[in-house]
Structure formats: structure tokens, C-alpha cells
Design an enzyme around this catalytic site. Sequence first.
Site, PDB file in Angstrom:
ATOM      1  N   LEU A 309      15.646  38.508  13.557  1.00  9.67           N
ATOM      2  CA  LEU A 309      16.069  37.647  14.893  1.00  9.67           C
ATOM      3  C   LEU A 309      15.318  36.657  14.503  1.00  9.67           C
ATOM      4  CD1 LEU A 309      14.889  39.934  17.931  1.00  9.67           C
ATOM      5  CD2 LEU A 309      17.364  38.794  16.614  1.00  9.67           C
ATOM      6  N   GLY A 315       4.424  36.423  11.214  1.00  6.25           N
ATOM      7  CA  GLY A 315       5.827  37.905  10.684  1.00  6.25           C
ATOM      8  C   GLY A 315       6.887  37.677  10.590  1.00  6.25           C
ATOM      9  N   ASP A 428      -2.528  31.807  27.148  1.00  7.59           N
ATOM     10  CA  ASP A 428      -1.428  31.212  25.915  1.00  7.59           C
ATOM     11  C   ASP A 428       0.079  31.392  27.056  1.00  7.59           C
ATOM     12  OD1 ASP A 428       0.285  29.251  23.984  1.00  7.59           O
ATOM     13  OD2 ASP A 428      -0.049  31.417  22.526  1.00  7.59           O
TER      14      ASP A 428
END
Length: 668
Positions: A309, A315, A428
Site C-alpha cells: 500500500l 517500514g 501528532d
Amino acid sequence: MHSLFALFFFFFFFFGFLGLEAAVEDCNRSCGSYTAPYPFGFSDGCSIPLNCSNPASSTYSIGDFAVLNLTQDAIVVDVQPSCNRPVRTASTFFGQNFALSNRTGVLLRNCTRRHSGGNCSAESVLIDDQCGTNYENATCFLNATIMTDLTSSGCDVFYTSGVLYRTSVLSVDLNTAELAWWLPEPCNCSPNAYSLSVWVNGTSPSGCRCKCRYGFHGDGFVNGTGCQRGSSDGSIRKFGSLIGAGIIAGASTMAALVLFYCWLRRRTSMTRKRESLRRLLSEASSTVPLYSYKDIEKATDDFSPERILGTGAYGTVYRGELGSSARQVAIKLIKNRDSVEQVMNEIKLVSSVSHPNLVRLLGCCMEQSSKGLILVYECMPNGTLAQHLQRQRGPALPWTIRLAIAVDTAKAIAYLHSSVRPPIFHRDIKSSNILLDNHYHSKVADFGLSCMGLADSATSQSHISTAPQGTPGYVDPQYHQNFHLSDKSDVYSFGVVLMEIVTGMKAVDFGRQQSEVNLAALAVDRIGRGRVDEIVDPFLEPHRDAWTLTSVHKVAELAFRCLAFHRDMRPSMTEVADDLEQIKLSGWAPAEDGALLSTGSSGSSFCFSSASSVAERPRRAASKIQRLALARSMIEVVNVESPVSVQDPWLSEQNSPSANSLLGNAIH
């Protein structure tokens, strides 16, 4: 006794060496009649895997691009001109162990602006007219060593590329891309070779390659051809073979011993790392299910590239189906060892909370430590809010859906602040961390930077002191200035998200004018001067009906309050969630005289709370004069204090989604 010791050492060394050889032979280097040189091959066990596209003709490729040549420092691929090749196709040229070299110029077309950096002197040579007038806007990138250089270019079509050879007379190899390759340090070089650092991008080397010393030839790798002396006449070769036979035998033995030692040390390190990760996981949470590595392999078709995706700083995220019911999940393979602490922090926090608008962690896998940590999340098939606001996933979202997303997100953050003890500060909050399901219900993701606040809400200290972290454009300027993190830091970040929802603009966009790069500063300026209509997303058509106009202005005013520089002037997330819920449920009713404020020359009105909400709680809105004065001071502070770059998260953003935001990519 000495004989037994010698026999033991022989068998120990012999079987250890066999184990090493078996590990080396895990790589299939054959494609038809062609044998690829080390470290290339055609299976997952190879250091740099390629695709054997046609075994019958022994042709091979990287992605959909045919490989023309493999050299000791580059992979040369064929890139034919194409009028409709998306820019994202260039992601094929950026792998774990390779990237575009600084000699490759990339020609992009259908651009909204020209690239301001680099210099492609061959640009005029590369452009032709075969695509027609619809593809006239072109720009040429040189030194595009990371994918975000291309995705942030404002261009739609990756047309072609060329390699520029800087000799006395500049030459250009058209329709060809050169990829520099490397291996992770330390390189396993042969005794007559040395390790050469490879610098592709950044201030630290990307990896290394082996190079034979003067007088030797070969690839320099122990697992490759090594290094042999250059050719000479027969007598010299014979004399050298007689004199050097013992030396070569001794060197080979020593090299084998060193390799065996490295193999044993690596195996021990892997075992220790696996046990360490298990201990950290048990400390983080005892309720997170563990999946076997075989289940993860099956769910992702052995980590098939077709299931990727996206790739972020920590990662790669794969689409997968788990169990007999083939449940759709997002599987994140985390390879960055420096991110372990953040991953464990996320596991600890996500597993301790439960809310319909927070992303759920379904489990993890730790059997194969060499693969890194593997986390399994619920799949959010409609991607991220940022993708929809930037028109990357179909048409723009209507106002009612945007408002519902804002309400759900605010409720999730308010839950973290008010219903969890000790409270959790996300740190965040941004549109790329807000994921959407099939029905456009939002869920907040990415708790890697989150931390717990003070357990005792009655304490006089309303903040904790910690180094600023977050994403540029969303970071609370007061937090950045004095290192005081509080729940109001998330309120500021959510205020930026509200302005993204209202305007459809990015939080930071260097394509805008210098004074408008920061969306928070731009919004405070326009709202403070009663000119909010200038920045409202035209797609929303706020003047289509009175309720849309009123609710858009109310959300903008709420964002204005969230963006106050001093945290004490900002509302709490509970108040923000309540106000948004009231706006969503209010509908529209004719306002009484004085309830609307002029928004300037546009002739529209800036609307505050409805009559019912005014009766329920005191008014918190300032007069127009007060708002103008407050806006001027806030603009000055935001422009000076709001960071352009804050620690590592900027590297993972780079105008592209992070690994966690990629959990929301489409499954269809």
C-alpha cells in the site's frame, strides 16, 4: 587430547561453514540462461532482487522497466517516453538498496509549477511534441534521490529520463535511468578489497560496496567473485602460484574463520533481539494477540510487491487477509530499528484505550526478528482525510461529510484528554493520521509520538516538559518555544486540521506565497480580518444555502480560537467537540440582529453560535476589533515561532504519507 580438540574444531568449522554456504545459496541468480552477478538475483533471498520477466529470452527487469545492464556501481534501466505514465510509477526506482543516481535527469509533464532546484541542461533535448499540446507544461529534475522529490513536484506524468555524462563534451543517454546500488554496512569484502561508502542522499552514507585493490580484479565481495590478481605472462603466474600457495591457503582459512565468526555473532544477536522484543512487548501490553509468521506470509502472499500500500520512514504497509474469513487488514512491516521505542509506545497506548474513532491494533508478529516488527491493524479502505482534501482519492468531500469527520475526530481526541487516566497527549494530530472507513467515519491513528500526561488533574502543573516533536505546520508554537506539552497542544494541531477541512489547503505548502506557506498564519490573518470567504474551499459553495454558509463560518471561528498562541486562550477538546456537534445538529435558522459580523467586501456574514448555544453557555467569541488585534499578534508569533522543521517526522512526511497514514490506503 589435542587430537580430540582438533577433530572437534574441524567438525565445528566444517558444519558452520556449510550452514553459511546454505544461507548464501538461498538466492536464485538464474533467469533462463543468464546468471546475475552478486548481489543481484531473482528471489526474495537475494540482497537486491530483480524480476525474471522472460526466462525464455533471459530478460529481466525492475518493476515494469527492463534492465539494460548491471555494473559494479549501477543498474541501467530502459525508460521509454510515455504520455500517460503516472509520476508514482517512478517509485520503482527507489528501493531498500538502490535509488536514482545524481546523474539521472527525470522529465515530468503536466506540471503546475517548474522545479526551482537542480539544473537539467539536457531538458531541451528531452522534450518533443509527440504528446500534443496537453502535455506542454514540463520540468526536468536532477538529483531527485528520494521519491518525495517527484511526488511533491506538482506534476502528473513521468515522461522519460536520461543519464548526463559530465565529460569535456556533455553527452546524454536518452530514455535511460541509472540507479546507484549499495548493501547495508558493514560490507563483507574479500581480503584484497576495501569497503567504499555510497552517498545517495542525506548527511550519512546509504550503504557500501566492495572494491578490489590495485592489481586485482573482481567484484570484491566474499560471496561474489572476490578479488583475483590481474593477468600476466605464464612464467610469472607459475612463479606466483608456487610462492603464494601457502599464503592463499592461509588467507582462505582466516577468511573462512572470520566469516564463521560473523555468522555466529549475527545468529546470537538475532536471538537476543528476538527475546528483547518479546520482553518489551510483554511490558507494553499483555492483551495484544500474537500471529505466527506463517499467517502473516499467507495473508500478504509472502509479502508480495503487488500488495504494497505504501512505504514510509519506518517500514512498508501491505494489504492482507487474515483467517478463514479473509478479514481485510493492514500489515505494517517495521524495519527501522530506531523506531522500536515508538512502536512499543504505540502498542502500549492503543491497547489501553477503546473508542469507536480510534484505530484498532489487531495484533503483532515477532517470530522472525530479522524481518523486523510486524503490526496488524484494522484496514481503513477509504484512505486518509489528507488524500481526500488534496483530491488524491476521487472528487472532493461535501461539507456534511467533512463536518461529520471533524466531529468524530474531536470526540476521539477529547476521549484521550478527558476520559483516560492519566490523559494521553497525541502530539501528532494531522489530516494524514485521520483514517476513513467505507462510510467515511474517521479514526485517529499513529500513536508513536504520544505520551501520558499527569495523572492528578488537580495539580497546579498543567503541562509536562519534553522536547518538541510532531509534523511541521501542526506543532503548537508555544510548545515549540518553551517545551511545555499539554492537552492544548493537540487543540492547536486540531485547529490546523479544521482549517484544512474548510480550505482544502495543505498545512505547509511552499508553492504558496512566502507569507502564506504556513496555513495557520494564513487562516489567522484572514479570519481575524473578517475575510474568511477568501480561503474557503470553492468546492463547498458556501453561498449555496444559508446553513452551509453559517456552519462553515462557525467552524472557521472555532479553528481561529484553537490556533491562539497562548494555550490558556484555546478551548479544551471537550468544548471543541461540543461546539462541532452543535454546529452539525443545529440546522439553519434566521439570525437575530447583531448575531452576524460583516466579513468584509464580500458582503457575506461571519456567524457565531446559534441562539440556543448562546443561552446554554457564556459567549467566548471576541469582538471584531479584539479579533483583529489578537490576529496581528498571533500572525507575528506564528511566522516567527512555528517551526519549519521539527525532528524526524518531517523526513517521513516530505509531502507524502507516513507508514501509519498508509494503513488507510485502498484495498481495491
